[in-house]
Write a protein that holds these residues in place. Structure first.
Motif, PDB file in Angstrom:
ATOM      1  N   LEU A 154     -42.742 134.355 110.459  1.00  0.00           N
ATOM      2  CA  LEU A 154     -41.762 134.606 109.404  1.00  0.00           C
ATOM      3  C   LEU A 154     -42.452 134.958 108.088  1.00  0.00           C
ATOM      4  O   LEU A 154     -42.002 135.865 107.345  1.00  0.00           O
ATOM      5  N   ALA A 155     -43.575 134.268 107.785  1.00  0.00           N
ATOM      6  CA  ALA A 155     -44.291 134.547 106.534  1.00  0.00           C
ATOM      7  C   ALA A 155     -44.910 135.941 106.546  1.00  0.00           C
ATOM      8  O   ALA A 155     -44.855 136.676 105.537  1.00  0.00           O
ATOM      9  N   VAL A 156     -45.501 136.331 107.663  1.00  0.00           N
ATOM     10  CA  VAL A 156     -46.111 137.667 107.742  1.00  0.00           C
ATOM     11  C   VAL A 156     -45.052 138.755 107.607  1.00  0.00           C
ATOM     12  O   VAL A 156     -45.252 139.763 106.898  1.00  0.00           O
ATOM     13  N   VAL A 157     -43.906 138.577 108.234  1.00  0.00           N
ATOM     14  CA  VAL A 157     -42.826 139.578 108.128  1.00  0.00           C
ATOM     15  C   VAL A 157     -42.305 139.644 106.702  1.00  0.00           C
ATOM     16  O   VAL A 157     -42.029 140.741 106.164  1.00  0.00           O
ATOM     17  N   ALA A 158     -42.171 138.480 106.043  1.00  0.00           N
ATOM     18  CA  ALA A 158     -41.680 138.478 104.670  1.00  0.00           C
ATOM     19  C   ALA A 158     -42.664 139.169 103.728  1.00  0.00           C
ATOM     20  O   ALA A 158     -42.266 139.949 102.843  1.00  0.00           O
ATOM     21  N   VAL A 159     -43.955 138.923 103.904  1.00  0.00           N
ATOM     22  CA  VAL A 159     -44.950 139.584 103.057  1.00  0.00           C
ATOM     23  C   VAL A 159     -44.967 141.085 103.314  1.00  0.00           C
ATOM     24  O   VAL A 159     -45.064 141.903 102.377  1.00  0.00           O
ATOM     25  N   ALA A 160     -44.869 141.459 104.582  1.00  0.00           N
ATOM     26  CA  ALA A 160     -44.833 142.891 104.900  1.00  0.00           C
ATOM     27  C   ALA A 160     -43.621 143.553 104.263  1.00  0.00           C
ATOM     28  O   ALA A 160     -43.709 144.691 103.771  1.00  0.00           O
ATOM     29  N   ASP A 161     -42.489 142.897 104.242  1.00  0.00           N
ATOM     30  CA  ASP A 161     -41.296 143.469 103.622  1.00  0.00           C
ATOM     31  C   ASP A 161     -41.466 143.610 102.116  1.00  0.00           C
ATOM     32  O   ASP A 161     -41.040 144.612 101.518  1.00  0.00           O
ATOM     33  N   VAL A 162     -42.115 142.606 101.470  1.00  0.00           N
ATOM     34  CA  VAL A 162     -42.325 142.677 100.024  1.00  0.00           C
ATOM     35  C   VAL A 162     -43.339 143.762  99.681  1.00  0.00           C
ATOM     36  O   VAL A 162     -43.192 144.499  98.698  1.00  0.00           O
ATOM     37  N   VAL A 163     -44.406 143.885 100.464  1.00  0.00           N
ATOM     38  CA  VAL A 163     -45.409 144.919 100.213  1.00  0.00           C
ATOM     39  C   VAL A 163     -44.783 146.301 100.338  1.00  0.00           C
ATOM     40  O   VAL A 163     -45.092 147.233  99.568  1.00  0.00           O
ATOM     41  N   ARG A 164     -43.896 146.485 101.298  1.00  0.00           N
ATOM     42  CA  ARG A 164     -43.223 147.777 101.459  1.00  0.00           C
ATOM     43  C   ARG A 164     -42.378 148.102 100.241  1.00  0.00           C
ATOM     44  O   ARG A 164     -42.283 149.262  99.826  1.00  0.00           O
ATOM     45  N   ALA A 165     -41.778 147.067  99.625  1.00  0.00           N
ATOM     46  CA  ALA A 165     -40.940 147.283  98.441  1.00  0.00           C
ATOM     47  C   ALA A 165     -41.709 147.136  97.140  1.00  0.00           C
ATOM     48  O   ALA A 165     -41.094 147.122  96.068  1.00  0.00           O
ATOM     49  N   ASP A 166     -43.059 147.035  97.194  1.00  0.00           N
ATOM     50  CA  ASP A 166     -43.897 146.880  96.004  1.00  0.00           C
ATOM     51  C   ASP A 166     -43.486 145.664  95.174  1.00  0.00           C
ATOM     52  O   ASP A 166     -43.402 145.709  93.947  1.00  0.00           O
ATOM     53  N   GLY A 167     -43.272 144.540  95.866  1.00  0.00           N
ATOM     54  CA  GLY A 167     -42.884 143.324  95.169  1.00  0.00           C
ATOM     55  C   GLY A 167     -44.053 142.362  95.023  1.00  0.00           C
ATOM     56  O   GLY A 167     -45.197 142.676  95.353  1.00  0.00           O
ATOM     57  N   ASN A 168     -43.763 141.166  94.533  1.00  0.00           N
ATOM     58  CA  ASN A 168     -44.765 140.139  94.311  1.00  0.00           C
ATOM     59  C   ASN A 168     -44.878 139.277  95.578  1.00  0.00           C
ATOM     60  O   ASN A 168     -43.932 138.615  95.993  1.00  0.00           O
ATOM     61  N   THR A 169     -46.056 139.303  96.179  1.00  0.00           N
ATOM     62  CA  THR A 169     -46.251 138.566  97.427  1.00  0.00           C
ATOM     63  C   THR A 169     -46.304 137.059  97.204  1.00  0.00           C
ATOM     64  O   THR A 169     -46.110 136.290  98.141  1.00  0.00           O
ATOM     65  N   ALA A 170     -46.579 136.623  95.980  1.00  0.00           N
ATOM     66  CA  ALA A 170     -46.702 135.188  95.717  1.00  0.00           C
ATOM     67  C   ALA A 170     -45.374 134.466  95.915  1.00  0.00           C
ATOM     68  O   ALA A 170     -45.352 133.289  96.267  1.00  0.00           O
ATOM     69  N   THR A 171     -44.300 135.144  95.676  1.00  0.00           N
ATOM     70  CA  THR A 171     -42.978 134.523  95.832  1.00  0.00           C
ATOM     71  C   THR A 171     -42.220 135.083  97.026  1.00  0.00           C
ATOM     72  O   THR A 171     -41.024 134.841  97.178  1.00  0.00           O
ATOM     73  N   ALA A 172     -42.912 135.866  97.879  1.00  0.00           N
ATOM     74  CA  ALA A 172     -42.213 136.524  98.990  1.00  0.00           C
ATOM     75  C   ALA A 172     -41.962 135.565 100.145  1.00  0.00           C
ATOM     76  O   ALA A 172     -40.833 135.425 100.622  1.00  0.00           O
ATOM     77  N   ALA A 173     -43.016 134.915 100.620  1.00  0.00           N
ATOM     78  CA  ALA A 173     -42.913 134.085 101.818  1.00  0.00           C
ATOM     79  C   ALA A 173     -42.595 132.649 101.427  1.00  0.00           C
ATOM     80  O   ALA A 173     -43.333 132.013 100.671  1.00  0.00           O
ATOM     81  N   GLN A 174     -41.489 132.163 101.974  1.00  0.00           N
ATOM     82  CA  GLN A 174     -41.109 130.787 101.713  1.00  0.00           C
ATOM     83  C   GLN A 174     -41.246 130.000 103.018  1.00  0.00           C
ATOM     84  O   GLN A 174     -40.999 130.517 104.108  1.00  0.00           O
ATOM     85  N   LEU A 175     -41.649 128.755 102.899  1.00  0.00           N
ATOM     86  CA  LEU A 175     -41.917 127.921 104.068  1.00  0.00           C
ATOM     87  C   LEU A 175     -40.624 127.663 104.845  1.00  0.00           C
ATOM     88  O   LEU A 175     -39.707 127.008 104.364  1.00  0.00           O
TER      89      LEU A 175
END
Length: 438
Positions: A154-175
């Motif tokens: 889930l964390a890897v998918v969330a980071v990949a989605d944020v990177v695609r949208a040029d967002g901040n990865t620090a707040t992308a993946a939540q536990l």
């Protein structure tokens, strides 16, 4: 193994930007998320290290001579505790890897490195306790591994989605959850889609991870509680992180739903435990059928014994009745018979046939055993009964019979006898009524 698992997971978190200690614009949210991830990383690394070490030990693990004895069970428990302690020692590598990057001062924390290292130690202690249970039940170990795999996916998918949208990865993946942006909020605290995702995934992992162990016939208690292990690590991590209260806060939503996710995971494993091992219900049906057959057989045997006892009682009663019918009927007692008993002389000569008209003929006994009894009452009766009273009869001065001479009868007969009969006593009464005899 625990040190390798901890270093690998922490490196993956740093690389994906999930764990970050540098102050940013959204510094409070990143700080809480990083603390929750570190706590969970330390706990899961300890459990995974203990599981791997136990599997790799193989023949090196001590085998008690009697596993069911107290000493054998104590040896097994001691081995599991030693393995868990060794895994905790290996997980200590997470503490410096967390405390050194977090030494940058923060406005809300003057010693952030101390706080980050403390959260890592807290997760390590939590993992030590759960590791003992994971070594005792394979279903618990499977749930920890499956939950860890899901959280990282889930964390890897969330980071990949944020990177695609040029967002901040620090707040992308939540536990443990997905941050749905356009979602329905319940009372401004619970993200409904994110909450449902946590509950459904916990339920599925709890059931699927426990399924192999449940079908193998493992300990049903371990299978039933296995669904609680994975969500428990996530719930403790959020509880220690203590997110700040605020509306539409994703971390607050996960903090509120995490305890309910534990219940959902527990429900999934309990369902699997209720299903039981392969062929469990068929065995139960066979056992119930065998018990019913045995009960019916015992009832039939008891009924047969009861019927046999009744038949034997009826046969005994029939034999007793037949014996009673074969016995001779008792002689009737004449109404004029006396109850007084008078001694008579036994062995007197037979009287003439004319004596049949006398009153004593009523006392003649029947013929039996081929012997013929005389009709004379004096020669066959030892006593005569008087119907009036029981007064003793007076003694008679009669000569004793000697040799083969005949003895005169006591009462006169219809025909005269050859010998003279002795005179009757003058004091005798008739039938005991007190009147002198005529």
């Amino acid at each position: 193994m625990a040190a390798g698992a901890g270093a690998a997971q922490l490196g993956l978190g740093y690389g994906l930007g999930i764990v970050s200690w540098q102050p940013t614009g959204d510094s409070a949210t990143v700080w809480v998320s990083s603390l929750a991830w570190v706590t969970w990383l330390a706990a899961s690394s300890t459990v995974i290290g203990a599981i791997c070490a136990d599997r790799l030990a193989g023949a090196g693990a001590p085998v008690p001579a009697d596993p069911h004895s107290f000493g054998g069970q104590a040896l097994v428990v001691a081995w599991r505790v030693v393995i868990a302690l060794a895994a905790a020692v290996g997980s200590l590598i997470i503490v410096p890897l967390v405390a050194i990057p977090a030494r940058t001062p923060r406005p809300d924390n003057v010693a952030p490195y101390f706080t980050a290292g403390g959260y890592a130690i807290a997760g390590l202690i939590l993992g030590l306790l759960v590791a003992v249970g994971a070594l005792a039940a394979r279903a618990v170990a499977a749930n920890i591994i499956a939950s860890s795999a899901w959280l990282w996916t889930l964390a890897v998918v969330a980071v990949a989605d944020v990177v695609r949208a040029d967002g901040n990865t620090a707040t992308a993946a939540q536990l443990g959850t997905w941050q749905f942006t356009d979602a329905t909020w319940v009372r401004g605290m619970v993200n409904l889609p994110g909450a449902l995702l946590m509950l459904v995934i916990a339920l599925l992992i709890g059931a699927l991870a426990a399924w192999p162990a449940g079908r193998r016939g493992d300990n049903r208690v371990g299978v039933a509680v296995s669904g609680l292990a994975g969500p428990l690590l996530v719930a403790i991590a959020y509880l220690l992180a203590v997110p700040a209260l605020g509306e539409h806060d994703q971390h607050m939503s996960a903090f509120v739903i995490a305890p309910y996710a534990m219940l959902a995971g527990l429900a999934g494993s309990v369902i699997v435990s209720a299903v039981g091992p392969r062929g469990y219900h068929a065995q139960n049906r066979a056992a119930r059928r065998a018990a019913a057959d045995d009960r019916d057989a015992r009832s039939a045997a008891e009924y047969s014994d009861w019927a046999a006892a009744l038949a034997e009682a009826d046969a005994a009663d029939s034999r007793r009745r037949e014996q009673d019918e074969d016995l001779p009927e008792p002689l009737p007692i004449p109404t004029g018979a006396t109850k007084s008993r008078e001694p008579v002389t036994v062995g007197a000569a037979e009287l003439d046939s004319g004596a049949a008209d006398m009153e004593s003929d009523a006392y003649a006994p029947p013929r039996a055993y081929g012997r013929t009894y005389s009709s004379d009452s004096a020669g066959n009766r030892a006593y005569a009964e008087d119907t009036v009273d029981d007064e003793p009869a007076p003694k008679l001065n009669m000569p004793a019979a000697t040799g083969t001479a005949s003895v005169a009868p006591l009462w006169p007969s219809a025909e005269p006898v050859t010998e003279e009969a002795p005179a009757k006593p003058s004091g005798r009464t008739k039938r005991g009524r007190g009147k002198p005899a005529e």
